[in-house]
Design a protein around this motif. Sequence first.
Motif, PDB file in Angstrom:
ATOM      1  N   THR A  58       0.842  -1.205   0.000  1.00  0.00           N
ATOM      2  CA  THR A  58       0.000   0.000   0.000  1.00  0.00           C
ATOM      3  C   THR A  58       0.881   1.260   0.000  1.00  0.00           C
ATOM      4  O   THR A  58       0.591   2.229  -0.704  1.00  0.00           O
ATOM      5  CB  THR A  58      -0.942  -0.021   1.215  1.00  0.00           C
ATOM      6  OG1 THR A  58      -1.744  -1.206   1.133  1.00  0.00           O
ATOM      7  CG2 THR A  58      -1.863   1.184   1.234  1.00  0.00           C
TER       8      THR A  58
ATOM      9  N   THR B 156      -5.016  -3.590   4.748  1.00  0.00           N
ATOM     10  CA  THR B 156      -5.866  -3.482   3.572  1.00  0.00           C
ATOM     11  C   THR B 156      -6.924  -4.574   3.664  1.00  0.00           C
ATOM     12  O   THR B 156      -6.606  -5.748   3.806  1.00  0.00           O
ATOM     13  CB  THR B 156      -5.025  -3.664   2.282  1.00  0.00           C
ATOM     14  OG1 THR B 156      -3.983  -2.689   2.284  1.00  0.00           O
ATOM     15  CG2 THR B 156      -5.871  -3.502   1.040  1.00  0.00           C
TER      16      THR B 156
ATOM     17  N   ASP C 209      -4.430  -3.480  -5.129  1.00  0.00           N
ATOM     18  CA  ASP C 209      -3.611  -3.712  -3.943  1.00  0.00           C
ATOM     19  C   ASP C 209      -4.341  -4.782  -3.143  1.00  0.00           C
ATOM     20  O   ASP C 209      -5.363  -4.498  -2.520  1.00  0.00           O
ATOM     21  CB  ASP C 209      -3.550  -2.350  -3.230  1.00  0.00           C
ATOM     22  CG  ASP C 209      -2.743  -2.357  -1.965  1.00  0.00           C
ATOM     23  OD1 ASP C 209      -2.244  -3.407  -1.556  1.00  0.00           O
ATOM     24  OD2 ASP C 209      -2.633  -1.261  -1.387  1.00  0.00           O
TER      25      ASP C 209
HETATM   26 MG    MG Z   1      -1.912  -2.943   2.326  1.00  0.00          MG
END
Ligand code: MG
Length: 187
Positions: A28, A46, A69
Motif C-alpha cells: 500500500t 488493507t 492492492d
Molecule cells: Mg496494504
Amino acid sequence: MRFIHVFMSNESYLFKIVLLGEGAVGKTSLRKRYMGEGFEQAYSITIGSDFSIANKVIDGYKVIFQIWDLSGQPSFKIVRTGFYMGTHAALIVFDLANKHSFDEMENWINELYQHGTRGKVPIVIVGNKNDLIPQVSEESIEQFLAICASLSDTPVKLHYLETSALTGENVETVFDVLGRFFFEKYC
Ligand code: MG
Ligand code: G3D
C-alpha cells in the motif's frame, strides 16, 4: 467479465496491475508513493482489496495503470481469487528486512500462476524497504529469481528491483519497467 487491454479514445493504454506479497511488506505504501500520496507511518491493514488509477506518460505513451492492492493476509485468500482475472502484470513484493516475507515469495508466484497467468504476465519482483538493514542475502535473491524463471513453462518477462516507499527510491522505476514490458507486448 474478461478484462483486456483497451486502446482508449484519447490514445491511452489501460493496464491492470496486481500488487502481491505478504502483509506489511509495503504494498500500500508503494502504491500511495507512486500516486504521490506520500508516506504514512500508521499501518492500516488493507481489507480485501483497494485500488488506484494512475495516469502517467512513459516513453511518450499515455498509460493508465489500474493498480490493485490485494490483502496479503492468508484469511483474504478467497477474496483475492477474483482479482487476478484479466491482470496484465504483477508486482510481487517482499520486505528486504523480513526474511519470512522473502521465504513466502514462491507461494505468491504459485498463487499468481494458479490463476491462468503462467507464462503470460510480466512480473516485477520488488525488494522493498531498502532503507533498512537487509536480512535477505543477494545470493538467495539470485537463486530465487532463477527458480521463478524455471517455474514458468514459457518465457515470461521478469525483473528485480529494490525500492523504498519511505525514501521513494526506485518506486517510479518499477512502473516505468512495467510500462516498457507492455509497450513491447502491445504497441
Ligand atoms: Mg496494504
Ligand atoms: P502492506 O500494504 O504490504 O500490508 P504497508 O504494507 O504499506 O501497509 O506497510 C506496512 C508497514 O511498513 C508500515 O509501517 C509502513 O509505514 C512500513 N513501510 C512500507 N514501506 C516501507 C519502506 O520502504 N521503508 C520502511 N522503513 N518502512 C516501510 P508501520 O510502522 O505503520 O507498521
